[in-house]
Design an enzyme around this catalytic site. Structure first.
Site, mmCIF file in Angstrom:
data_model
loop_
_atom_site.group_PDB
_atom_site.id
_atom_site.type_symbol
_atom_site.label_atom_id
_atom_site.label_comp_id
_atom_site.label_asym_id
_atom_site.label_seq_id
_atom_site.Cartn_x
_atom_site.Cartn_y
_atom_site.Cartn_z
ATOM 1 N N HIS A 1 0.875 -1.182 0.000
ATOM 2 C CA HIS A 1 0.000 0.000 0.000
ATOM 3 C C HIS A 1 0.908 1.227 0.000
ATOM 4 C CE1 HIS A 1 -3.672 2.213 1.972
ATOM 5 N NE2 HIS A 1 -3.097 2.913 1.046
ATOM 6 N N HIS B 1 3.101 10.912 1.338
ATOM 7 C CA HIS B 1 3.922 10.199 2.308
ATOM 8 C C HIS B 1 5.409 10.234 1.995
ATOM 9 C CE1 HIS B 1 0.083 8.988 3.763
ATOM 10 N NE2 HIS B 1 -0.211 8.389 2.635
ATOM 11 N N GLU C 1 0.881 8.274 -2.938
ATOM 12 C CA GLU C 1 1.847 7.719 -1.984
ATOM 13 C C GLU C 1 3.122 8.552 -1.924
ATOM 14 O OE1 GLU C 1 1.147 5.294 0.250
ATOM 15 O OE2 GLU C 1 -0.852 5.320 -0.605
#
Ligand code: NAG
Ligand code: NAG
Ligand code: NAG
Length: 275
Positions: free
Chosen positions: A80, A142, A138
């Protein structure tokens, strides 16, 4: 198999020359800390998802959706993201103005297709008031926040793949007898123990309708394993607080269908993939 092995070696070799950075996460409780309030993160979460569970929710198929493959279906936990996290349960998000660029990770395309597939259609939030691919989300949300450790976009994805290769949860569960099944249920405590024994760290596990949906492994900033215990209610090692029942399932992947062969790598090229 030999090919995969060679590929793995290449990845590891690359990694040893260029340690990189990683980033942070998602939709997982806690407080997302933006922009000027960000401070250096405390640890990493490697979030893995189980396609067999995730794909049960599929309502729409498109070329980018890994849940719709008629061949080459993911039979393992897939990535993920690698998320930078704070010990207090919050996490930094959107730590730079660096926009995602698919070209920077084009050499990782095969690995991403196999191990880090998008499992839905549609776009997801990115950092500059817009939406983008799963990978854009992502990286921008992040990845930019662990740049002190994981470096640039390419190295963020490469580092994440390396950590994922090193800690093979699918294999650990299989060796403990926890194999994909649409009829068996497995003790949650047994699943946790199998991972603890293999990696000497306590994972965090979340479920959807009694099926394992995500397994999170946590790491210090030098990538030594650590427990995921401090991440807030949802991830506490308190089984009674887990979103999982005492006995959990690990459903087999069922293709949501409608795609034919030959549409494989398009997931990495939104321009080609958009219908
Ligand atoms: C992002 O861009 C804005 C506007 O150009 C600038 O003010 C800000 O300092 C930049 N932030 C970072 C983290 O580089
Ligand atoms: C992890 O283990 C599974 C099951 O043994 C295997 O199919 C898969 O290829 C492995 N993943 C990696 C990245 O080596
Ligand atoms: C686990 O959660 C239950 C229910 O919220 C609570 O009663 C119990 O004290 C908790 N145990 C620990 C060790 O925190």
């Amino acid at each position: 198999m030999a090919k995969l092995f060679a590929f793995t070696i290449t990845i590891i070799a690359l990694f040893s020359v260029s340690p990189s950075s990683a980033s942070f996460v998602d939709d997982d409780g806690g407080i997302e800390v933006h922009n000027s309030n960000q401070r250096e993160f405390d640890y990493f979460v490697l979030a893995l998802q189980w396609p067999g569970t995730y794909c049960r929710r599929t309502q729409k198929c498109c070329k980018t959706n890994g849940c719709c493959r008629s061949s080459g279906a993911p039979q393992h936990f897939t990535i993920h993201g690698l998320w930078a996290d704070y010990n207090d349960g919050g996490w930094p998000a959107c730590c730079s103005n660096d926009s995602f660029d698919m070209n920077e990770i084009s050499t990782l395309e095969k690995a991403l297709y196999e191990y880090w597939p998008t499992l839905s259609c549609g776009s997801t939030s990115t950092c500059h008031g817009s939406k983008g691919s799963f990978y854009a989300h992502e990286w921008e949300k992040h990845g930019t926040c662990s740049a002190s450790v994981t470096g640039d976009e390419y190295n963020y994805f490469l580092t994440t793949l390396n950590i994922y290769f090193k800690y093979n949860v699918t294999e650990v569960l299989r060796e403990a007898g926890y194999v994909p099944s649409n009829s068996e249920k497995y003790p949650l405590g047994g699943v946790i123990t199998a991972i603890e024994n293999a990696f000497h760290t306590t994972p965090s596990i979340s479920c959807s309708k009694g099926a394992i949906q995500e397994i999170h492994l946590c790491f210090y900033k030098d990538f030594k394993p650590r427990d995921c215990a401090t991440r807030g209610v949802k991830t506490e090692i308190n089984l009674s607080k887990s979103s999982c029942p005492k006995y959990v399932s690990l459903p087999e992947y069922v293709s949501s269908g409608r795609l034919t062969k030959g549409e494989t790598f398009s997931q990495l090229r939104p321009d080609v993939a958009s219908q």
